[in-house]
Design a protein around this motif. Structure first.
Motif, PDB file in Angstrom:
ATOM      1  N   UNK A  79      78.458 -40.881 -18.808  1.00 18.95           N
ATOM      2  CA  UNK A  79      78.614 -40.460 -20.197  1.00 18.95           C
ATOM      3  C   UNK A  79      78.436 -38.943 -20.330  1.00 18.95           C
ATOM      4  N   UNK A  80      77.552 -38.411 -19.475  1.00 24.75           N
ATOM      5  CA  UNK A  80      77.362 -36.951 -19.512  1.00 24.75           C
ATOM      6  C   UNK A  80      78.668 -36.251 -19.121  1.00 24.75           C
ATOM      7  N   UNK A  81      79.315 -36.765 -18.058  1.00 26.73           N
ATOM      8  CA  UNK A  81      80.536 -36.117 -17.567  1.00 26.73           C
ATOM      9  C   UNK A  81      81.766 -37.008 -17.749  1.00 26.73           C
ATOM     10  N   UNK A  82      81.722 -37.847 -18.772  1.00 26.63           N
ATOM     11  CA  UNK A  82      82.815 -38.806 -18.999  1.00 26.63           C
ATOM     12  C   UNK A  82      84.163 -38.160 -19.231  1.00 26.63           C
ATOM     13  N   UNK A  83      84.139 -36.908 -19.666  1.00 23.47           N
ATOM     14  CA  UNK A  83      85.405 -36.226 -19.979  1.00 23.47           C
ATOM     15  C   UNK A  83      86.144 -35.759 -18.729  1.00 23.47           C
ATOM     16  N   UNK A  84      85.428 -35.730 -17.574  1.00 28.78           N
ATOM     17  CA  UNK A  84      86.012 -35.080 -16.385  1.00 28.78           C
ATOM     18  C   UNK A  84      87.357 -35.651 -15.932  1.00 28.78           C
TER      19      UNK A  84
END
Ligand SMILES: C[S@@+](CC[C@H](N)C(=O)[O-])C[C@H]1O[C@@H](n2cnc3c(N)ncnc32)[C@H](O)[C@@H]1O
Length: 324
Positions: free
Chosen positions: A59-64
């Protein structure tokens, strides 16, 4: 006379000791069991907690994944691979029928340093967007996977423009208004971010409008291709067809190409049809569907299900809706 107590006969003492030992053993086993189950329970909790601590990074880096795929499209990696000819020697040498490109070749075609490209490459291979092929012990080639085929600019089923639209700052900004929307503080998340609705914003921003049209065309190619192939009989009796909110006319272009007896009217907002490419058999008409819609044998509306109620005005026309 000496009074007999349970302890003053040797066998009584033995029985007593034996019972005592049994009780001790039993309580020891019980407490062990209790500790055991408590430890197990603690272990389960800590395993779940550990899993959660791993999971949170998604969720912290879900956009990657989205932005790395966007980066690959912007750098033209899928297209470079599509147009790359593996040298004949390489082809013969490795008997490799899959076209592949080395990192050095890719970096030189893009015009970027290898180390930064290497990091993007690692991600794309890890996510099975591209595949890595060993050309020798020290040399690797990179080749298409079904996913990367969908990211080429001109692929028949390309979704590249849809990725570019949805990863654009304009389309991501409204997501930052989601909680305000849920709390009822904002009318629409897009409006809160941009001060206008999607279509009003597009009318004032031609570049964004073009991005929308191209993205919608990706979806139209998929959906209409499937309808033409899956139920061609739908089109047999038709002479005139209107696509309401037809964007750049991609859907009608496909229909008319497959069914040349059909005349199509691509109906969309004026700023959209004014830049739609001309196509034989398709007339572009600009207007607002909430005011009027051109008459035809069939009116169809794909995706833009703003309000079905408005379509009560089609009561004497055959209407079918394709949900892309
Ligand atoms: C989600 S897109 C769908 C495009 C196309 N049907 C497709 O699936 O590829 C919605 C389309 O409806 C058009 N549109 C929005 N409001 C409209 C209106 N009031 N009258 C006519 N077209 C409208 C937009 O310009 C856009 O092209």
């Amino acid at each position: 006379m000496q009074q007999l107590t349970p302890f003053n006969k040797p066998h009584h003492v033995k029985v007593f000791l034996f019972t005592g030992i049994l009780i001790l053993i039993y309580s020891h086993i019980q407490s062990e069991r209790k500790m055991d189950s408590e430890t197990k329970f603690e272990n389960i909790i800590s395993k779940e907690e550990a899993a959660a601590q791993q999971e949170i990074w998604k969720f912290v880096f879900g956009f990657t994944p989205m932005v790395v795929v966007m980066c690959a499209i912007e750098l033209g990696i899928p297209d470079i691979l599509e147009n790359h000819d593996t040298s004949e020697t390489m082809q013969e040498l490795w008997d490799c029928l899959i076209t592949s490109i080395t990192l050095a070749e890719l970096a030189s075609k893009i015009g970027c340093p290898m180390p930064t490209l290497h990091r993007i490459r690692r991600f794309l291979v890890q996510y099975k967007i591209f595949q890595e092929i060993a050309l020798s012990e020290t040399c690797f080639g990179y080749a298409h996977m079904p996913l990367s085929q969908l990211l080429t600019t001109h692929g028949k089923l390309s979704m590249a423009d849809f990725v570019l639209l949805e990863s654009s700052p304009v389309m991501l900004a409204p997501w930052h208004k989601l909680s305000a929307r849920v709390l009822g503080k904002e009318g629409s998340a897009f409006g809160a971010a941009h001060g206008d609705d999607v279509w009003g914003y597009a009318a004032a921003n031609p570049d964004h409008s073009k991005l929308i049209d191209h993205a919608m065309a990706c979806d139209a190619r998929l959906a209409v291709g499937a309808v033409i192939e899956g139920c061609p009989e739908v089109f047999r009796q038709l002479r005139t067809v209107v696509d309401v909110g037809g964007g750049d006319g991609t859907a009608l272009r496909l229909i008319v190409a497959a069914c040349p007896w059909i005349s199509g009217i691509n109906f969309d907002l004026p700023h959209v049809v004014s830049v739609a490419p001309a196509c034989m058999g398709v007339e572009h008409i600009g207007g607002d569907m909430f005011d009027h819609v051109p008459k035809a044998d069939v009116v169809y509306l794909m995706v833009s299900l703003f309000s079905l109620l408005e379509f009560s005005l089609f009561s004497n026309i055959q209407v079918f809706i394709l949900i892309g």
